[in-house]
Write an enzyme that holds these catalytic residues in place. Structure first.
Site: not given
Length: 263
Positions: A45-46, A84, A181
């Site tokens: 979804d980046s 995602d 992350e």
């Protein structure tokens, strides 16, 4: 070359061999990444940041993720394809099942969700219905408002214990992979050692089983790349060379270096 499966990643972890993951959002890069030998493609979804120009991932919709998943999957990549689930599309089991089914029909081979213990029952329901799941802990971009911004997570003893507990819970619920992350190197090392499932790090030090970067960051295309990333195109003649350099650097331990993780 044979299609990469989750079993292949588990075998790599058992042998102590690293694997690589990159984001992709279209057919061209899906093909190049697969041909380079990189084991995992994440339709992230980046794309909200690097494709759509948003400041966060929160604006990305299920329709967006389905479209880009289809673009990536059309090349029939050798790499394992993970997608995602976007913000607020998996808050209940029913919602998660509908969203995940849509992504799987478009070509995803696993879905990724962000969050801790509250997700366990949802992960269990997905897995019981044949949908492989990758968890995501630490800095979870969909929750960055609650986290107070894009900050390293797990530095206090209490926060570190909570992330470890969530990781074990996600594994117990049936997840096949975990992304960590922006957590301290020591915490990521501990979690990777304690979990049977492979752990993919991003800004989490050298001791996770795999490493992932956002494609546009590692090609030097992002205006403000995160400190844990590296421009692999800088010393390469072609994009394909940069992709192979990233893979080889992960495999032989040249990436990440100390400048690319947090203590």
């Amino acid at each position: 070359m044979a299609k990469v499966t989750i079993n292949d990643l588990i075998k790599l972890k058992a042998k102590g061999e690293k694997f690589a993951c990159l984001t992709a959002y279209d057919a061209t890069f899906s093909r190049l990444i697969s041909q380079s030998g990189i084991e995992v493609i994440l339709v992230g979804d980046s794309l909200g940041n690097v494709i759509q120009g948003h400041k966060t991932t929160l604006q990305v919709t299920t329709k967006d993720m389905a479209y880009h998943t289809a673009c990536v999957a059309k090349t029939d990549p050798r790499s394992l394809v993970i997608t995602d689930l976007p913000f607020m599309s998996y808050q209940t089991s029913d919602e998660a099942l509908k969203t995940a089914a849509k992504m799987m029909r478009k070509g995803a081979e696993m879905i990724k969700v962000e969050g801790g213990h509250w997700l366990n029952s949802i992960i269990l329901d997905l897995v019981e219905r044949g949908i492989p799941v990758c968890g995501h802990l630490g800095l979870t971009p969909q929750s960055f408002h609650m986290l107070g911004g894009y900050k390293v997570q797990g530095r206090s003893e209490a926060d570190a214990k909570a992330i470890l507990s969530d990781a074990l819970g996600i594994q117990e619920a049936g997840a096949s992979l975990l992304v960590l992350e922006c957590v301290p190197r020591q915490l990521a090392s501990e979690i990777s050692a304690k979990l049977k499932i492979p752990v993919i790090g991003i800004g989490a030090g050298p001791n996770t089983d795999g490493q992932v970067l956002v494609l546009h960051d590692m090609l030097g295309l992002s205006p403000n790349p995160p400190g844990f990333s590296k421009n692999f195109l800088k010393d390469a003649n072609f994009v394909s060379d940069a992709l192979k350099c990233f893979l080889n650097s992960v495999k032989n331990g040249d990436f990440p270096k100390e400048a690319n993780w947090y203590d």
